[in-house]
Design a protein around this motif. Structure first.
Motif, PDB file in Angstrom:
ATOM      1  N   GLU A  29      -9.588   5.164  -1.199  1.00  0.00           N
ATOM      2  CA  GLU A  29     -10.325   6.214  -1.899  1.00  0.00           C
ATOM      3  C   GLU A  29     -11.318   6.854  -0.937  1.00  0.00           C
ATOM      4  O   GLU A  29     -11.853   6.184  -0.045  1.00  0.00           O
ATOM      5  CB  GLU A  29     -11.077   5.640  -3.096  1.00  0.00           C
ATOM      6  N   LEU A  30     -11.542   8.153  -1.137  1.00  0.00           N
ATOM      7  CA  LEU A  30     -12.583   8.862  -0.397  1.00  0.00           C
ATOM      8  C   LEU A  30     -13.773   9.033  -1.336  1.00  0.00           C
ATOM      9  O   LEU A  30     -13.740   9.831  -2.271  1.00  0.00           O
ATOM     10  CB  LEU A  30     -12.070  10.213   0.088  1.00  0.00           C
ATOM     11  N   ILE A  31     -14.820   8.250  -1.091  1.00  0.00           N
ATOM     12  CA  ILE A  31     -15.990   8.221  -1.961  1.00  0.00           C
ATOM     13  C   ILE A  31     -17.208   8.655  -1.159  1.00  0.00           C
ATOM     14  O   ILE A  31     -17.555   8.028  -0.149  1.00  0.00           O
ATOM     15  CB  ILE A  31     -16.214   6.806  -2.541  1.00  0.00           C
ATOM     16  N   ASN A  32     -17.858   9.732  -1.597  1.00  0.00           N
ATOM     17  CA  ASN A  32     -19.025  10.255  -0.892  1.00  0.00           C
ATOM     18  C   ASN A  32     -18.753  10.399   0.594  1.00  0.00           C
ATOM     19  O   ASN A  32     -19.513   9.930   1.446  1.00  0.00           O
ATOM     20  CB  ASN A  32     -20.245   9.367  -1.130  1.00  0.00           C
ATOM     21  N   ASN A  33     -17.596  11.004   0.892  1.00  0.00           N
ATOM     22  CA  ASN A  33     -17.161  11.337   2.256  1.00  0.00           C
ATOM     23  C   ASN A  33     -16.628  10.144   3.048  1.00  0.00           C
ATOM     24  O   ASN A  33     -16.157  10.325   4.175  1.00  0.00           O
ATOM     25  CB  ASN A  33     -18.285  12.001   3.072  1.00  0.00           C
ATOM     26  N   GLY A  34     -16.687   8.938   2.501  1.00  0.00           N
ATOM     27  CA  GLY A  34     -16.246   7.776   3.259  1.00  0.00           C
ATOM     28  C   GLY A  34     -14.975   7.168   2.699  1.00  0.00           C
ATOM     29  O   GLY A  34     -14.897   6.884   1.498  1.00  0.00           O
ATOM     30  N   TYR A  35     -13.978   6.945   3.567  1.00  0.00           N
ATOM     31  CA  TYR A  35     -12.753   6.260   3.138  1.00  0.00           C
ATOM     32  C   TYR A  35     -13.035   4.766   3.004  1.00  0.00           C
ATOM     33  O   TYR A  35     -13.597   4.142   3.910  1.00  0.00           O
ATOM     34  CB  TYR A  35     -11.618   6.476   4.134  1.00  0.00           C
ATOM     35  N   GLU A  36     -12.617   4.200   1.864  1.00  0.00           N
ATOM     36  CA  GLU A  36     -12.814   2.778   1.605  1.00  0.00           C
ATOM     37  C   GLU A  36     -11.476   2.116   1.300  1.00  0.00           C
ATOM     38  O   GLU A  36     -10.553   2.753   0.791  1.00  0.00           O
ATOM     39  CB  GLU A  36     -13.786   2.593   0.432  1.00  0.00           C
ATOM     40  N   ASP A  37     -11.407   0.842   1.616  1.00  0.00           N
ATOM     41  CA  ASP A  37     -10.235   0.003   1.344  1.00  0.00           C
ATOM     42  C   ASP A  37      -8.998   0.426   2.133  1.00  0.00           C
ATOM     43  O   ASP A  37      -7.866   0.259   1.675  1.00  0.00           O
ATOM     44  CB  ASP A  37      -9.922  -0.017  -0.155  1.00  0.00           C
ATOM     45  N   VAL A  38      -9.213   0.975   3.325  1.00  0.00           N
ATOM     46  CA  VAL A  38      -8.091   1.181   4.247  1.00  0.00           C
ATOM     47  C   VAL A  38      -7.675  -0.184   4.778  1.00  0.00           C
ATOM     48  O   VAL A  38      -8.512  -1.012   5.140  1.00  0.00           O
ATOM     49  CB  VAL A  38      -8.506   2.097   5.419  1.00  0.00           C
ATOM     50  N   VAL A  39      -6.373  -0.444   4.816  1.00  0.00           N
ATOM     51  CA  VAL A  39      -5.872  -1.741   5.284  1.00  0.00           C
ATOM     52  C   VAL A  39      -5.020  -1.535   6.529  1.00  0.00           C
ATOM     53  O   VAL A  39      -4.107  -0.706   6.548  1.00  0.00           O
ATOM     54  CB  VAL A  39      -5.035  -2.445   4.201  1.00  0.00           C
ATOM     55  N   ILE A  40      -5.337  -2.299   7.571  1.00  0.00           N
ATOM     56  CA  ILE A  40      -4.522  -2.345   8.785  1.00  0.00           C
ATOM     57  C   ILE A  40      -3.855  -3.712   8.814  1.00  0.00           C
ATOM     58  O   ILE A  40      -4.527  -4.737   8.909  1.00  0.00           O
ATOM     59  CB  ILE A  40      -5.359  -2.140  10.054  1.00  0.00           C
ATOM     60  N   GLY A  41      -2.547  -3.746   8.684  1.00  0.00           N
ATOM     61  CA  GLY A  41      -1.815  -5.013   8.654  1.00  0.00           C
ATOM     62  C   GLY A  41      -1.189  -5.341   9.994  1.00  0.00           C
ATOM     63  O   GLY A  41      -0.646  -4.457  10.671  1.00  0.00           O
ATOM     64  N   ILE A  42      -1.285  -6.582  10.387  1.00  0.00           N
ATOM     65  CA  ILE A  42      -0.647  -7.047  11.622  1.00  0.00           C
ATOM     66  C   ILE A  42       0.592  -7.856  11.240  1.00  0.00           C
ATOM     67  O   ILE A  42       0.518  -8.790  10.443  1.00  0.00           O
ATOM     68  CB  ILE A  42      -1.613  -7.907  12.463  1.00  0.00           C
ATOM     69  N   SER A  43       1.721  -7.480  11.804  1.00  0.00           N
ATOM     70  CA  SER A  43       2.993  -8.107  11.453  1.00  0.00           C
ATOM     71  C   SER A  43       3.005  -9.589  11.821  1.00  0.00           C
ATOM     72  O   SER A  43       2.484  -9.975  12.881  1.00  0.00           O
ATOM     73  CB  SER A  43       4.140  -7.391  12.172  1.00  0.00           C
ATOM     74  N   PRO A  44       3.619 -10.429  10.987  1.00  0.00           N
ATOM     75  CA  PRO A  44       3.756 -11.845  11.339  1.00  0.00           C
ATOM     76  C   PRO A  44       4.682 -12.071  12.531  1.00  0.00           C
ATOM     77  O   PRO A  44       4.719 -13.173  13.068  1.00  0.00           O
ATOM     78  CB  PRO A  44       4.334 -12.468  10.059  1.00  0.00           C
ATOM     79  N   GLU A  45       5.423 -11.034  12.933  1.00  0.00           N
ATOM     80  CA  GLU A  45       6.269 -11.144  14.117  1.00  0.00           C
ATOM     81  C   GLU A  45       5.458 -11.057  15.409  1.00  0.00           C
ATOM     82  O   GLU A  45       5.967 -11.380  16.483  1.00  0.00           O
ATOM     83  CB  GLU A  45       7.334 -10.041  14.117  1.00  0.00           C
ATOM     84  N   ILE A  46       4.205 -10.631  15.322  1.00  0.00           N
ATOM     85  CA  ILE A  46       3.340 -10.539  16.499  1.00  0.00           C
ATOM     86  C   ILE A  46       2.789 -11.924  16.824  1.00  0.00           C
ATOM     87  O   ILE A  46       2.283 -12.627  15.946  1.00  0.00           O
ATOM     88  CB  ILE A  46       2.179  -9.553  16.251  1.00  0.00           C
ATOM     89  N   ASP A  47       2.880 -12.312  18.082  1.00  0.00           N
ATOM     90  CA  ASP A  47       2.399 -13.628  18.501  1.00  0.00           C
ATOM     91  C   ASP A  47       0.879 -13.709  18.373  1.00  0.00           C
ATOM     92  O   ASP A  47       0.154 -12.770  18.724  1.00  0.00           O
ATOM     93  CB  ASP A  47       2.807 -13.890  19.956  1.00  0.00           C
ATOM     94  N   GLU A  48       0.396 -14.836  17.858  1.00  0.00           N
ATOM     95  CA  GLU A  48      -1.033 -14.983  17.627  1.00  0.00           C
ATOM     96  C   GLU A  48      -1.846 -14.933  18.922  1.00  0.00           C
ATOM     97  O   GLU A  48      -3.037 -14.601  18.891  1.00  0.00           O
ATOM     98  CB  GLU A  48      -1.336 -16.288  16.886  1.00  0.00           C
ATOM     99  N   SER A  49      -1.215 -15.229  20.048  1.00  0.00           N
ATOM    100  CA  SER A  49      -1.938 -15.179  21.315  1.00  0.00           C
ATOM    101  C   SER A  49      -2.474 -13.781  21.614  1.00  0.00           C
ATOM    102  O   SER A  49      -3.416 -13.615  22.387  1.00  0.00           O
ATOM    103  CB  SER A  49      -1.036 -15.640  22.456  1.00  0.00           C
ATOM    104  N   GLN A  50      -1.880 -12.760  20.998  1.00  0.00           N
ATOM    105  CA  GLN A  50      -2.351 -11.388  21.169  1.00  0.00           C
ATOM    106  C   GLN A  50      -3.397 -10.998  20.124  1.00  0.00           C
ATOM    107  O   GLN A  50      -3.965  -9.908  20.195  1.00  0.00           O
ATOM    108  CB  GLN A  50      -1.181 -10.408  21.067  1.00  0.00           C
ATOM    109  N   GLY A  51      -3.628 -11.882  19.159  1.00  0.00           N
ATOM    110  CA  GLY A  51      -4.396 -11.522  17.990  1.00  0.00           C
ATOM    111  C   GLY A  51      -5.796 -11.026  18.272  1.00  0.00           C
ATOM    112  O   GLY A  51      -6.196  -9.970  17.779  1.00  0.00           O
ATOM    113  N   GLN A  52      -6.583 -11.775  19.039  1.00  0.00           N
ATOM    114  CA  GLN A  52      -7.975 -11.394  19.237  1.00  0.00           C
ATOM    115  C   GLN A  52      -8.089 -10.087  19.991  1.00  0.00           C
ATOM    116  O   GLN A  52      -8.952  -9.241  19.681  1.00  0.00           O
ATOM    117  CB  GLN A  52      -8.731 -12.503  19.978  1.00  0.00           C
TER     118      GLN A  52
END
Length: 949
Positions: A29-52
């Motif tokens: 939602e765009l509330i008072n000019n600010g986008y809220e609840d945007v989700v960036i998902g990282i695939s489980p196929e990505i190795d955790e060693s790259q996570g941080q």
């Protein structure tokens, strides 16, 4: 008799039975000019060693992007709150909290492995047209974490995220050119067709949008010649070659357009979108093809800004809050209607058998589930508990039996489910009902409680009379709605129950069990039933085959299964509680498996088979299928009646090409389903050829009500998965290795190119996916034709034969792909062609055609003689004639419209500009000498510049 069985691949943990679909399940939602609840998902196929490293890069990107977005939207939008969703399988990566209903499949931005054509270029998947939300933004770990960008156009993620977000959120498109192999219509240079006041004097301009001429150089991609010091300068016709490109300087005074050159490093320039005053309507780019208006004008039509929503902010933007959350297993409350209406057509009896089978064989181990029934009031049959072993499953199954009675209080069932789930974070309700409410509490009375509890509700409507509000409730809580017809309860209930499993956290493919085959329910008087299924080369590990019946006495002896080598095995493992036979194979052979069972010959009983498997090995990803449709009801306007159905077929992140894909739409009445051939050809409604997204329009709707959507995919002899982009003569320069791997050419226009020599045949396979409800509230009356032909989007001028004294007409040869009588279905009845030197003269108003002098004289008989009144989807060529002499060096515009047999008229096609140039043909030796002279002039200029420095 050979039965027509259906095969499907259902990812019980990873894959959705339906696609996310553009904008589906998004809670942004765009509330008072600010986008809220945007989700960036990282695939489980990505190795955790790259996570941080990925998380750090994402936070930096978002902070930078927020400021750029605020500038680009003229102080009307920024990113206020974003969640980074990490996989459940990651065990050593810090996070702020566990997720609620967020899941990777629904995330607006997805970090996953690269697509073959894009490489590490970021992109927004846009299967629909203008003003329609995209599906997701695709970022690769390499793109995010490198410090040395070689992706060219998509430099620095913070600024590049703005045009990607614009395409995802508002449905706008790129404003630049592409290589000809990805789209011949979007060239890097073009000849302007309107007078411009931007300070540009060249008759050939780079394909961009800007409020003034950009500073930069025109350079070629051709390899350096031996001893050559001017290899970068364009020497040929810039409009007819891919070798010449425009490279803007990093120092500019222009402010637009970020949809053209987001990589310009200047912080204060090339930072805004073009509006109606700065837009280049004649530039051959995707924005003009799909939208025919400026990016800013499209944005102002979106609910974010429409009616002055989120006006200009006079205070500084808030700091972007980024929260890292981790996926967790959902807790389910299965809420079942047991009101007296459930006795109709054996609804509750069938519901009981399907819920039992689901709990015994398909619900994943360690799932948390509760059972609730409701009629006039609601009762908890089983408190929330984990399913840990076979005994816990059997205990649940024993509680399902009950006798329907009383009224219908859907609100009481929902309220009771909230009480059971109150201490859980990832709360889900699976509501199954057949009736209209008649007892309080009603849905409306608990509606806000559901929203505030942040619970995801999935609904199943049994029959035609289920309350209309349940679809809206599912949509507003991020769930999905399904429907079950009374004549197909067993099959459709199975699909609905299995669909709950899409809410589980995404897991890497090798840890996922897939349901890849389902025979559906078989009623027959035959004494034996036989069928087969395919184990393709991507699956087969730990295969389990099941055969069930509604009456054990209906089956005579043990069922049998035969492997591809002809070895037959009796299936003796029988579960009396579920009336089901089961057999397993540690590693099933690739090929066709056959099963058979002897029956008593009673058509009142049925048998049903299904099979599950894991991926064959860790190196081979399964072929997956997902399907969805555009939302909306049939109305009277052209936009409202354009309901599209989609089916996406992929292996890992790459498209599966040239498969036979069908969309199966089942209406609310007990009639056979309508079957549509879905295509991936780039012809409307498809927006990108060879991207693995197959589509068609919905054109048959005999009655109002709920329609269900299924997608069935079969391999053909030609079905392949591409491995590399198309090769070309520029690759000596264009595929150099860098931190991000080969630097691929800019992708993609309207075609996803590939090198045929690197494709991999899929082999034989079949897949099936289930979509949600298509709800139609208004349909045409009997015999009423309100569907016009679709507009032509690929009209091109091939050649022009000029007016002469001996031939007093000008002949223009055109080519295009034929639309249908009803959008893309059937055959059109007529074409209307218009030509003018003023683009605004071309009218799509049918009432004025008789008065327009722009209309070219074309008879229907000439169209018939040219064989262009043919089935939709065919490429045709036609000569139109103009009886007036065209002037040299003057730009003309040509477009067409199509007409059906009810005189419904399409919108205007893409308008093609062309100019007749008065040039004398020159011999080849003269052209070569001219190039040498140009090269010497450029060399001299370069040396003079060096001396001056």
């Amino acid at each position: 008799m050979r039965l027509n069985m259906r095969v499907m691949l259902t990812a019980l943990l990873l894959l959705g039975l339906w696609g996310r679909g553009p904008g589906a399940a998004s809670k942004v939602e765009l509330i008072n000019n600010g986008y809220e609840d945007v989700v960036i998902g990282i695939s489980p196929e990505i190795d955790e060693s790259q996570g941080q490293a990925i998380i750090t890069a994402l936070k930096k990107m978002l902070i930078e992007a927020s400021g750029h977005l605020f500038t680009a939207t003229r102080r009307r939008a920024f990113f206020r709150r974003v969640k980074i969703l990490i996989p459940q399988s990651w065990t050593n990566t810090p996070f702020n909290q566990t997720a609620t209903t967020e899941r990777f499949k629904d995330s607006e931005i997805q970090v996953k492995h690269q697509n073959f054509a894009y490489g590490n270029q970021p992109y927004t998947e846009q299967p629909e047209g203008c003003e329609k939300a995209g599906t997701f933004i695709h970022l690769t770990p390499e793109y995010l974490t490198t410090s040395n960008y070689t992706t060219g156009h998509w430099d620095h993620p913070g600024k590049s995220l703005v045009p990607l977000w614009a395409k995802l959120r508002w449905g706008v498109f790129d404003e630049f050119g592409f290589p000809s192999q990805t789209s011949p219509e979007f060239r890097f240079f073009y000849e302007p067709k309107t007078n411009n006041n931007k300070g540009e004097t060249d008759t050939t301009l780079p394909n961009y949008c800007a409020n003034e001429a950009l500073k930069g150089e025109e350079r070629t991609l051709k390899p350096r010649l031996e001893g050559e010091d001017v290899e970068d300068w364009c020497l040929e016709d810039k409009t007819s070659t891919d070798d010449c490109r425009f490279y803007p300087s990093n120092i500019q005074t222009a402010s637009t357009s970020i949809m053209s050159y987001p990589f310009v490093k200047s912080v204060s320039q090339i930072v805004e979108f073009c509006d109606a005053n700065t837009h280049r309507y004649d530039a051959p780019n995707k924005q003009n093809k799909f939208c025919k208006m400026s990016v800013w004008d499209v944005m102002l039509k979106h609910s974010d800004f429409r009616d002055n929503q989120n006006p200009i902010r006079t205070t500084p933007i808030d700091d972007t809050q980024v929260i890292v959350v981790q996926e967790v297993d959902p807790s389910f409350a299965i809420v079942m209607d047991v009101s007296s209406s459930m006795t109709t057509n054996n609804r509750y009896k069938n519901l009981q058998t399907r819920v039992k089978a689901f709990l015994l064989h398909k619900l994943p181990a360690n799932s948390s589930v509760s059972l609730i029934k409701f009629g006039s009031t609601a009762t908890v049959l089983a408190d929330l508990a984990k399913v840990t072993d076979e005994n816990s499953r059997k205990n649940l199954v024993a509680l399902v039996d009950t006798t329907p009675s009383g009224g219908t209080s859907i609100g009481s069932g929902l309220k009771k489910a909230l009480e059971v789930l109150k201490n859980q974070r990832n709360k889900h309700i699976f509501l199954i009902t057949d009736g209209e409410e008649n007892t309080s509490p009603l849905i409306n009375e608990v509606w806000q409680d559901m929203i505030q509890a942040n619970v995801c509700i999935m609904t199943v409507a049994l029959g035609k009379s289920a309350d209309d509000k349940i679809e809206k409730l599912a949509t507003e809580t991020g769930g999905k709605a399904l429907t079950v017809r009374d004549d197909d309860q067993i099959n459709m209930l199975d699909k609905a129950l299995v669909s709950t499993l899409t809410r589980f956290p995404a897991k890497a493919a090798q840890f996922t069990r897939f349901e890849f085959y389902d025979s559906l329910k078989i009623n027959t008087e035959k004494l034996e039933v036989k069928d087969s299924f395919i184990v393709d080369k991507s699956i087969g590990k730990n295969l389990i085959f099941h055969l069930e019946t509604d009456n054990v006495d209906h089956v005579d002896g043990s069922p049998k299964i035969r492997d591809p080598d002809g070895i037959e095995t009796n299936i003796n493992d029988f579960n009396s509680q579920a009336s089901m036979w089961t057999i397993s194979f540690p590693m099933a052979k690739i090929g066709v498996w056959k099963w058979s069972v002897a029956l008593t010959g009673s058509s009142s009983n049925w048998v049903k088979a299904f099979a599950t498997s894991q991926t064959r090995d860790t190196a081979t990803m399964p072929i997956i299928t997902e399907t969805w449709s555009t939302n909306g009801s049939v109305g009277r306007s052209k936009r409202e009646i354009r309901i599209r159905i989609y089916c996406k077929v992929t292996q890992r992140e790459n498209p599966v090409l040239w498969a036979a894909v069908k969309g199966i739409v089942t209406g609310p009445d007990n009639t056979p389903p309508d079957i549509y051939d879905l295509k991936d050809t780039g012809q409307t409604p498809d927006t990108m050829e060879n991207d693995g997204i197959y589509s068609s329009y919905l054109t048959k709707f005999p009655s109002t009500g709920r329609y269900s959507l299924d997608c069935e995919v079969d391999s053909t002899e030609d079905t392949v998965v591409p491995g590399q982009p198309v090769s070309n003569t520029r690759k000596r320069r264009n595929t150099r290795e860098g931190p991000l791997g080969p630097s691929l050419d800019l992708c993609c226009g309207t075609n996803m190119p590939f090198d045929p020599s690197t494709t991999s045949p899929t082999g034989a396979f079949r897949r099936k996916a289930t979509g949600g409800v298509i709800k139609l509230t208004e349909v045409p009356g009997p015999g009423e034709d309100i569907l016009p032909p679709d507009e032509v989007m690929d009209l091109q001028v091939i050649s022009i034969t000029l007016y002469t004294n001996t031939q007093p007409v000008t002949t223009i040869t055109l080519t295009w792909s034929t639309p249908g009588d009803d959008l893309n279905q059937g055959t059109v009845s007529n074409y209307i062609f218009q030509l003018s030197s003023n683009k605004q003269d071309l009218s799509d108003n049918p009432s004025s055609h008789n008065q327009l002098d722009t209309v070219l004289p074309v008879t229907k008989s000439s169209l018939e003689d040219a064989h262009i009144l043919v089935e939709s989807g065919n490429k045709v060529t036609f000569d139109v004639t103009c009886r007036k002499k065209l002037e040299f060096e003057r730009t003309y515009y040509l477009g067409l419209q199509t007409v059906d047999d009810s005189n419904n008229m399409s919108e205007m096609s893409n308008i093609v500009p062309f100019t007749v140039m008065e040039k004398l043909a020159m011999p080849s030796w003269s052209l070569d000498r001219s190039r040498d002279i140009n090269r010497d002039v450029i060399r001299f200029k370069r040396k003079k510049e060096k001396v001056g420095q």
